[in-house]
Design a protein around this motif. Structure first.
Motif, PDB file in Angstrom:
ATOM      1  N   LYS A  11       0.975  -1.151  -0.174  1.00  0.00           N
ATOM      2  CA  LYS A  11       0.124   0.093  -0.008  1.00  0.00           C
ATOM      3  C   LYS A  11       0.820   1.223   0.058  1.00  0.00           C
ATOM      4  N   GLY A  13       0.874   5.094   0.321  1.00  0.00           N
ATOM      5  CA  GLY A  13      -0.177   6.259   0.877  1.00  0.00           C
ATOM      6  C   GLY A  13      -0.032   7.379   0.026  1.00  0.00           C
ATOM      7  N   GLY A  14      -0.917   8.379   0.051  1.00  0.00           N
ATOM      8  CA  GLY A  14      -0.993   9.849  -0.726  1.00  0.00           C
ATOM      9  C   GLY A  14       0.438  10.295  -0.802  1.00  0.00           C
ATOM     10  N   SER A  15       1.044  10.228   0.444  1.00  0.00           N
ATOM     11  CA  SER A  15       2.200  11.257   0.628  1.00  0.00           C
ATOM     12  C   SER A  15       3.479  10.493  -0.321  1.00  0.00           C
ATOM     13  N   SER A 178       5.061   4.785   3.585  1.00  0.00           N
ATOM     14  CA  SER A 178       4.410   5.861   4.014  1.00  0.00           C
ATOM     15  C   SER A 178       5.431   7.131   4.002  1.00  0.00           C
ATOM     16  N   ASP A 179       5.232   8.262   4.472  1.00  0.00           N
ATOM     17  CA  ASP A 179       6.334   9.242   4.666  1.00  0.00           C
ATOM     18  C   ASP A 179       6.985   9.048   5.906  1.00  0.00           C
ATOM     19  N   TYR A 184       6.117   5.524  15.596  1.00  0.00           N
ATOM     20  CA  TYR A 184       7.048   6.134  16.496  1.00  0.00           C
ATOM     21  C   TYR A 184       6.204   6.188  17.785  1.00  0.00           C
ATOM     22  N   ASP A 187       3.965  11.101  17.113  1.00  0.00           N
ATOM     23  CA  ASP A 187       4.028  11.620  15.913  1.00  0.00           C
ATOM     24  C   ASP A 187       5.571  12.475  15.676  1.00  0.00           C
ATOM     25  N   ARG A 189       6.479  14.265  13.999  1.00  0.00           N
ATOM     26  CA  ARG A 189       6.504  15.818  13.333  1.00  0.00           C
ATOM     27  C   ARG A 189       6.117  16.599  14.582  1.00  0.00           C
ATOM     28  N   LYS A 214      -2.198   9.005  13.159  1.00  0.00           N
ATOM     29  CA  LYS A 214      -2.516   8.768  11.747  1.00  0.00           C
ATOM     30  C   LYS A 214      -1.604   7.930  11.039  1.00  0.00           C
TER      31      LYS A 214
HETATM   32  N1  LIG Z   1       3.006   7.388  16.320  1.00  0.00           N
HETATM   33  C1  LIG Z   1       3.221   7.838  14.906  1.00  0.00           C
HETATM   34  N2  LIG Z   1       4.211   7.170  14.208  1.00  0.00           N
HETATM   35  C2  LIG Z   1       4.558   7.667  13.029  1.00  0.00           C
HETATM   36  N3  LIG Z   1       3.857   8.502  12.322  1.00  0.00           N
HETATM   37  C3  LIG Z   1       2.621   9.388  12.767  1.00  0.00           C
HETATM   38  C4  LIG Z   1       2.383   8.882  14.468  1.00  0.00           C
HETATM   39  N4  LIG Z   1       1.239   9.614  14.869  1.00  0.00           N
HETATM   40  C5  LIG Z   1       0.980  10.469  13.440  1.00  0.00           C
HETATM   41  N5  LIG Z   1       2.007  10.082  12.413  1.00  0.00           N
HETATM   42  C6  LIG Z   1       1.758  10.800  11.149  1.00  0.00           C
HETATM   43  O1  LIG Z   1       1.356   9.979  10.130  1.00  0.00           O
HETATM   44  C7  LIG Z   1       1.833  10.375   8.987  1.00  0.00           C
HETATM   45  C8  LIG Z   1       1.663   9.265   8.013  1.00  0.00           C
HETATM   46  O2  LIG Z   1       0.422   9.166   7.833  1.00  0.00           O
HETATM   47  P1  LIG Z   1      -0.463   9.828   6.453  1.00  0.00           P
HETATM   48  O3  LIG Z   1      -0.362  10.978   6.457  1.00  0.00           O
HETATM   49  O4  LIG Z   1      -1.859   9.093   6.488  1.00  0.00           O
HETATM   50  O5  LIG Z   1       0.481   8.879   5.431  1.00  0.00           O
HETATM   51  P2  LIG Z   1       0.241   8.354   4.017  1.00  0.00           P
HETATM   52  O6  LIG Z   1      -0.412   9.520   3.331  1.00  0.00           O
HETATM   53  O7  LIG Z   1       1.548   7.561   3.545  1.00  0.00           O
HETATM   54  O8  LIG Z   1      -1.000   7.508   4.058  1.00  0.00           O
HETATM   55  C9  LIG Z   1       3.162  10.750   9.363  1.00  0.00           C
HETATM   56  O9  LIG Z   1       3.636  11.814   8.419  1.00  0.00           O
HETATM   57  C10 LIG Z   1       3.248  11.450  10.730  1.00  0.00           C
HETATM   58  O10 LIG Z   1       3.243  12.675  10.841  1.00  0.00           O
END
Ligand SMILES: Nc1ncnc2c1ncn2[C@@H]1O[C@H](COP(=O)(O)OP(=O)(O)O)[C@@H](O)[C@H]1O
Ligand SMILES: N[C@@H](CC(=O)OP(=O)(O)O)C(=O)O
Length: 365
Positions: A11, A13-15, A178-179, A184, A187, A189, A214
């Motif tokens: 899969k 993700g959009g990123s 994913s990005d 973790y 998040d 970020r 997320k």
């Molecule tokens: N516990 C976590 N571990 C990793 N990433 C997290 C966590 N909580 C939130 N995130 C966020 O989830 C994002 C990835 O999910 P998402 O934006 O849906 O990606 P995609 O577009 O690849 O589906 C990361 O960029 C990060 O900021």
């Protein structure tokens, strides 16, 4: 693919698709993987960043209060476009791709068409396409109801499609690119000191995602846990580093974790039972809602945003209390503590201090 051959489910993700040229790069990676492993492939893709919300803005510009039917017809188009772009890129790589949309995925839902609940997985469409030797490409989040009408599994639900595809095809695991390279302790970020969790037990992954982390869709984790299917999380850029495996260890080894989702909101409630009732009413609409007890009293948490709460509350006769802040959640084993921040900046500060408290060895000196 021969019947009984191994299948891998990937899969993106959009990123992943920040620019259109990324489809080419990903198609090359998929072709390489097929050549190396000889496995059948199901590839689930999400929309390019922002495409789904741009479509939503257009619907809202065209009519003030769009009906669910308009939204369910339009929003998934962003993911379909992404799937078709990847199929075109795969074709150019010499890898035959077949795109399955809506009810043709074999995924059946019940409940609201827009935040639909996955209720059935028919493996036949995916298996038939794999037997034809195709790389099957699925736009994430798409399904059909029992009458065959297209439905949507809601925002960010491509992870759920990927796990459902792995269940349908009997794949050994499901890979999610994913990005971030994995899950973790918060998040990364939001809290720089967040630690990559190499192995995550299902209970922690379920708590994290249910409260709004997320990185994975909560229903994807729930479905994976139900089937004992491992989710492998990896980065969506070369060398596609694998950071976390969900489901490989027991919960006894779980470290602490913190969740702050800037789109989540808490609402006051007169009592715990009333908060539970309201959360259940919203959950029946496919919304990730939870009751929680906080220092400020009982609250209803609506996780993740993008929901027209006014419309849902009016339609279902739900009495939601006033705004109570942004939830910041600390998880330590089975203990979940919900704190409320007045605004985003306070939420970030709270998440940092909570993370330092729950994972003290990682606090900055
Ligand atoms: N516990 C976590 N571990 C990793 N990433 C997290 C966590 N909580 C939130 N995130 C966020 O989830 C994002 C990835 O999910 P998402 O934006 O849906 O990606 P995609 O577009 O690849 O589906 C990361 O960029 C990060 O900021
Ligand atoms: N159409 C999807 C695209 C997406 O961002 O999904 P994901 O988080 O699974 O990549 C959405 O906006 O919900």
């Amino acid at each position: 693919m021969n019947p009984g051959s191994a299948v891998s489910v990937l899969k993106f993700g959009g990123s992943t698709f920040a620019t259109p040229s990324r489809y080419r790069e990903v198609a090359a990676m998929i072709r390489r993987r097929a050549a190396e492993s000889g496995e059948g492939q199901v590839v689930v893709v999400s929309a390019m960043p922002g495409d789904t919300e741009r479509l939503r803005q257009r619907v809202h510009a065209a009519c003030a209060v769009p009906g669910q039917n308009a939204l369910v017809s339009l929003l998934p188009m962003a993911d379909t476009m992404s799937a078709l772009l990847l199929a075109a890129a795969l074709d150019a790589e010499g890898r035959v791709a077949e795109v399955l949309t809506g009810q043709a995925t074999g995924f059946t839902t019940r409940g609201s068409p827009l935040w639909a609940t996955l209720s059935g997985i028919d493996p036949a469409p995916l298996r038939d396409a794999l037997r034809r030797g195709s790389c099957v490409v699925l736009p994430g989040g798409q399904a059909g109801d029992e009458s065959g009408r297209p439905t949507w599994l809601g925002k960010n639900s491509s992870d759920l499609s990927a796990v459902a595809a792995a269940v349908a095809t009997g794949a050994a695991h499901c890979e999610i690119f994913s990005d971030v390279d994995g899950v973790y302790s918060c998040d990364p970020r939001v809290v720089e000191e967040s630690r990559l969790l190499g192995e995550v037990a299902y209970p922690l992954a379920q708590r994290l995602t249910r409260y709004g982390a997320k990185v994975l869709h909560p229903e994807a984790v729930r479905l994976a846990a139900r089937h004992g299917l491992r989710i492998v999380c990896a980065a969506n850029t070369p060398p596609y580093r694998r950071g976390s495996v969900i489901g490989g260890i027991d919960s006894a080894e779980e470290p602490g974790a913190v969740v702050l989702n800037r789109l989540s909101r808490a609402f006051t409630s007169p009592s715990v039972s009333s908060a539970e009732e309201t959360a259940a009413q919203l959950a029946a609409e496919g919304i990730n809602a939870l009751a929680a007890h906080t220092r400020k009293g009982p609250v209803v948490l609506v996780i993740g945003g993008y929901v027209d709460l006014g419309e849902v509350c009016e339609r279902r006769g739900v009495a939601l209390g006033g705004p109570a802040g942004i939830p910041v959640v600390g998880i330590e084993g089975e203990r979940v503590e919900v704190h409320l921040a007045d605004d985003e900046a306070a939420g970030v500060a709270l998440a940092r201090s909570l993370h330092g408290r729950l994972l003290p060895s990682l606090a900055p000196s």
